[in-house]
Design a protein around this motif. Structure first.
Motif, PDB file in Angstrom:
ATOM      1  N   GLY A 158       0.702  -0.916  -0.331  1.00  0.00           N
ATOM      2  CA  GLY A 158       0.217  -0.101   0.308  1.00  0.00           C
ATOM      3  C   GLY A 158       0.859   1.617  -0.198  1.00  0.00           C
ATOM      4  N   ASP A 159      -0.042   1.920   0.769  1.00  0.00           N
ATOM      5  CA  ASP A 159       1.210   3.583   0.956  1.00  0.00           C
ATOM      6  C   ASP A 159       2.214   3.772   1.439  1.00  0.00           C
ATOM      7  OD1 ASP A 159       1.055   6.171  -0.379  1.00  0.00           O
ATOM      8  OD2 ASP A 159      -0.725   6.769   1.602  1.00  0.00           O
ATOM      9  N   GLY A 160       3.110   4.138   0.715  1.00  0.00           N
ATOM     10  CA  GLY A 160       4.826   4.711   1.330  1.00  0.00           C
ATOM     11  C   GLY A 160       4.504   5.681   2.317  1.00  0.00           C
ATOM     12  N   ASN A 161       3.672   5.947   3.264  1.00  0.00           N
ATOM     13  CA  ASN A 161       3.209   6.516   4.135  1.00  0.00           C
ATOM     14  C   ASN A 161       4.669   7.011   5.352  1.00  0.00           C
ATOM     15  OD1 ASN A 161       2.504   4.726   6.002  1.00  0.00           O
ATOM     16  ND2 ASN A 161      -0.291   4.553   5.878  1.00  0.00           N
ATOM     17  N   ASN A 162       3.864   7.268   6.650  1.00  0.00           N
ATOM     18  CA  ASN A 162       4.465   7.229   7.487  1.00  0.00           C
ATOM     19  C   ASN A 162       4.600   5.997   8.537  1.00  0.00           C
ATOM     20  OD1 ASN A 162       2.311   6.649   7.755  1.00  0.00           O
ATOM     21  ND2 ASN A 162       1.399   8.664   9.555  1.00  0.00           N
ATOM     22  N   VAL A 163       3.487   4.890   8.660  1.00  0.00           N
ATOM     23  CA  VAL A 163       3.906   3.691   9.065  1.00  0.00           C
ATOM     24  C   VAL A 163       4.828   3.029   8.159  1.00  0.00           C
ATOM     25  CG1 VAL A 163       2.555   1.417   9.415  1.00  0.00           C
ATOM     26  CG2 VAL A 163       1.886   4.110  10.168  1.00  0.00           C
ATOM     27  N   ALA A 164       4.645   3.314   6.875  1.00  0.00           N
ATOM     28  CA  ALA A 164       6.066   1.952   6.293  1.00  0.00           C
ATOM     29  C   ALA A 164       7.109   2.659   6.802  1.00  0.00           C
ATOM     30  CB  ALA A 164       5.359   2.568   4.710  1.00  0.00           C
ATOM     31  N   SER A 165       7.549   4.570   6.835  1.00  0.00           N
ATOM     32  CA  SER A 165       8.521   4.725   6.278  1.00  0.00           C
ATOM     33  C   SER A 165       9.785   4.122   7.713  1.00  0.00           C
ATOM     34  CB  SER A 165       8.135   6.373   6.499  1.00  0.00           C
ATOM     35  OG  SER A 165       8.245   6.666   5.385  1.00  0.00           O
ATOM     36  N   SER A 166       8.612   4.741   8.717  1.00  0.00           N
ATOM     37  CA  SER A 166       9.579   4.348   9.972  1.00  0.00           C
ATOM     38  C   SER A 166       9.845   2.914   9.888  1.00  0.00           C
ATOM     39  CB  SER A 166       7.939   4.239  11.357  1.00  0.00           C
ATOM     40  OG  SER A 166       8.400   5.971  11.629  1.00  0.00           O
ATOM     41  N   LEU A 167       9.250   1.697   9.749  1.00  0.00           N
ATOM     42  CA  LEU A 167       8.884   0.475  10.014  1.00  0.00           C
ATOM     43  C   LEU A 167       9.974  -0.112   8.811  1.00  0.00           C
ATOM     44  CD1 LEU A 167       8.016  -2.469  10.487  1.00  0.00           C
ATOM     45  CD2 LEU A 167       6.163  -2.494   9.111  1.00  0.00           C
ATOM     46  N   ALA A 168      10.117   0.452   7.703  1.00  0.00           N
ATOM     47  CA  ALA A 168      11.235   0.127   6.564  1.00  0.00           C
ATOM     48  C   ALA A 168      12.678   0.547   7.110  1.00  0.00           C
ATOM     49  CB  ALA A 168      11.039   0.934   5.255  1.00  0.00           C
ATOM     50  N   GLN A 169      13.038   2.015   7.433  1.00  0.00           N
ATOM     51  CA  GLN A 169      14.027   2.378   8.120  1.00  0.00           C
ATOM     52  C   GLN A 169      13.899   1.524   9.277  1.00  0.00           C
ATOM     53  OE1 GLN A 169      14.729   6.964   8.153  1.00  0.00           O
ATOM     54  NE2 GLN A 169      12.547   5.768   7.913  1.00  0.00           N
ATOM     55  N   GLY A 170      13.713   1.369  10.420  1.00  0.00           N
ATOM     56  CA  GLY A 170      13.803   0.305  11.604  1.00  0.00           C
ATOM     57  C   GLY A 170      14.522  -1.472  11.397  1.00  0.00           C
ATOM     58  N   ALA A 171      13.251  -1.865  10.597  1.00  0.00           N
ATOM     59  CA  ALA A 171      13.241  -3.615   9.768  1.00  0.00           C
ATOM     60  C   ALA A 171      14.082  -3.476   9.776  1.00  0.00           C
ATOM     61  CB  ALA A 171      11.897  -3.509   9.154  1.00  0.00           C
ATOM     62  N   CYS A 172      15.453  -2.801   8.529  1.00  0.00           N
ATOM     63  CA  CYS A 172      16.291  -2.882   7.727  1.00  0.00           C
ATOM     64  C   CYS A 172      17.651  -2.895   8.751  1.00  0.00           C
ATOM     65  CB  CYS A 172      16.420  -2.114   6.820  1.00  0.00           C
ATOM     66  SG  CYS A 172      15.611  -2.545   5.102  1.00  0.00           S
ATOM     67  N   MET A 173      17.414  -1.687   9.674  1.00  0.00           N
ATOM     68  CA  MET A 173      18.355  -1.144  10.172  1.00  0.00           C
ATOM     69  C   MET A 173      18.755  -2.738  11.074  1.00  0.00           C
ATOM     70  SD  MET A 173      18.606   1.424  13.433  1.00  0.00           S
ATOM     71  CE  MET A 173      17.124   2.493  12.924  1.00  0.00           C
ATOM     72  N   LEU A 174      17.927  -3.481  11.174  1.00  0.00           N
ATOM     73  CA  LEU A 174      17.495  -4.927  12.501  1.00  0.00           C
ATOM     74  C   LEU A 174      18.500  -5.915  11.862  1.00  0.00           C
ATOM     75  CD1 LEU A 174      14.940  -4.165  15.309  1.00  0.00           C
ATOM     76  CD2 LEU A 174      17.619  -4.088  15.096  1.00  0.00           C
ATOM     77  N   GLY A 175      18.017  -5.875  10.356  1.00  0.00           N
ATOM     78  CA  GLY A 175      18.327  -6.781   9.293  1.00  0.00           C
ATOM     79  C   GLY A 175      17.085  -7.483   8.940  1.00  0.00           C
ATOM     80  N   ALA A 176      16.155  -7.350   8.313  1.00  0.00           N
ATOM     81  CA  ALA A 176      15.532  -7.771   7.745  1.00  0.00           C
ATOM     82  C   ALA A 176      15.177  -7.619   6.667  1.00  0.00           C
ATOM     83  CB  ALA A 176      13.408  -7.166   8.001  1.00  0.00           C
ATOM     84  N   ASP A 177      14.513  -8.020   5.541  1.00  0.00           N
ATOM     85  CA  ASP A 177      14.787  -7.820   4.365  1.00  0.00           C
ATOM     86  C   ASP A 177      13.495  -7.529   3.778  1.00  0.00           C
ATOM     87  OD1 ASP A 177      16.828  -9.121   3.263  1.00  0.00           O
ATOM     88  OD2 ASP A 177      16.249 -11.670   3.847  1.00  0.00           O
ATOM     89  N   PHE A 178      13.303  -5.660   3.449  1.00  0.00           N
ATOM     90  CA  PHE A 178      11.604  -5.209   3.586  1.00  0.00           C
ATOM     91  C   PHE A 178      11.600  -4.658   1.768  1.00  0.00           C
ATOM     92  CE2 PHE A 178       8.666  -1.258   3.554  1.00  0.00           C
ATOM     93  CZ  PHE A 178       8.158  -1.621   4.803  1.00  0.00           C
ATOM     94  N   VAL A 179      10.626  -5.100   1.682  1.00  0.00           N
ATOM     95  CA  VAL A 179       9.842  -4.757   0.492  1.00  0.00           C
ATOM     96  C   VAL A 179       8.105  -4.663   0.315  1.00  0.00           C
ATOM     97  CG1 VAL A 179       9.472  -6.736   0.257  1.00  0.00           C
ATOM     98  CG2 VAL A 179       9.321  -5.582  -2.303  1.00  0.00           C
ATOM     99  N   ILE A 180       8.481  -3.431  -0.043  1.00  0.00           N
ATOM    100  CA  ILE A 180       6.471  -3.280  -0.116  1.00  0.00           C
ATOM    101  C   ILE A 180       5.963  -2.537  -1.830  1.00  0.00           C
ATOM    102  CG2 ILE A 180       8.246  -0.503  -0.265  1.00  0.00           C
ATOM    103  CD1 ILE A 180       5.593   1.302   1.269  1.00  0.00           C
TER     104      ILE A 180
END
Ligand code: NVA
Length: 304
Positions: A158-180
């Motif tokens: 869905g939307d590349g919004n506030n929730v996605a922005s914080s989650l993408a950065q935090g998840a990648c920081m901890l080594g996750a594979d994030f795809v939107i």
């Protein structure tokens, strides 16, 4: 390395480095089972909210109380940030009464301005740019359900919004594979993509939800029109056609994939009842984790 969040403001998930983020999550996990330090005894915390809230207001109010502090809530009609009074005056006045400010604002620049003029720590309880406290709860939930973040594939639809922005950065920081997966024109902001890409893990922006969900451990979605975008609802509903999370889409994810949503959900739009009410859905555990994650954050910022 000593990790300390003492007296720090928290406006963006990228205000933390990986060790600090992990420390907040492990503190939350520990406090969930054990004692809650009374670090806010004799302290008051202002909640300045420009927008409505259920989870954020309740969870912060309870968290402050559980740490021995006194929350003071100001709702959307009361503050008039930058209208009734300048942001700078609100910041300087509030700082004389309380030891911390938790603010939900329309524009991210308002919370940056508020922080600049406050003499006490400021926490972002949602802006149009980020929802970092939501990301803390999301990461805590994924950690609990999947045993960690490293190598976990998170598909945000869905939307590349506030929730996605914080989650993408935090998840990648901890080594996750994030795809939107987002429609053209609704992707994550380029600056956020850049931060996510260099944080660790991996980051990918695609347009087809199916490409994102294939093999995912976590499927996440949020509303198509965020607070403040209500006038664009019809246009957005049109642009996001085909981006709803359905049982058919979930079937492309791993068998043991979980479904997440920060709520409130617009059932029948970004997610069907069948998915959000399914066994795979962890949305209420995720909502509860707002309390645990934010209490941990407060306990570290206001540590004695
Ligand atoms: N993206 C949504 C999140 C609500 C908690 C909004 O900003 O309205």
């Amino acid at each position: 390395m000593t990790v300390s969040l003492k007296n720090r403001s928290f406006l963006s998930i990228s205000d933390l480095i990986a060790e600090e983020l992990s420390h907040v999550l492990s503190t939350a996990a520990k406090q969930k089972k054990g004692k809650m330090p009374q670090v806010l005894a004799g302290k008051s915390i202002a909640l300045l909210f420009e927008k409505p809230s259920l989870r954020t207001k309740a969870s912060f109010d309870v968290a402050v109380d559980q740490l021995g502090g006194h929350p003071i809530y100001f709702g959307p009609q009361e503050i008039g940030l930058g209208q009734r009074e300048s942001i700078s005056d609100v910041a300087q006045t509030t700082s004389r009464f309380v030891q911390g400010i938790i603010a939900r604002v329309f524009t991210h620049s308002s919370i940056v301005e508020l922080t600049k003029h406050s003499t006490v720590p400021v926490i972002n309880a949602l802006s149009d740019g980020e929802h970092p406290c939501q990301a803390l709860a999301d990461l805590l939930t994924i950690h609990e359900k999947k045993g960690g973040l490293k190598g976990v594939r998170i598909a945000f639809i869905g939307d590349g919004n506030n929730v996605a922005s914080s989650l993408a950065q935090g998840a990648c920081m901890l080594g996750a594979d994030f795809v939107i997966a987002s429609p053209v024109g609704y992707e994550l902001p380029k600056a956020v993509q850049t931060t996510a890409k260099k944080s660790g893990g991996s980051f990918l922006q695609v347009t087809d939800p199916k490409d994102a969900v294939k093999g995912a451990d976590v499927v996440y979605t949020d509303v198509w029109a965020s607070m403040g975008q209500e006038k664009d609802s019809a246009q957005r509903a049109n642009a996001f056609k085909g981006y709803g999370v359905t049982s058919e889409l979930m079937a492309l994810a791993k068998k043991d994939a979980i479904f997440m949503h920060d709520l409130p959900a617009h059932r029948g739009e970004e997610v069907t009842d069948a998915v959000i009410d399914s066994k795979q859905s962890v949305v209420f555990d995720q909502a509860e984790n707002r309390l645990h994650a934010q209490r941990a954050l407060l306990s570290l910022i206001f540590a004695k």
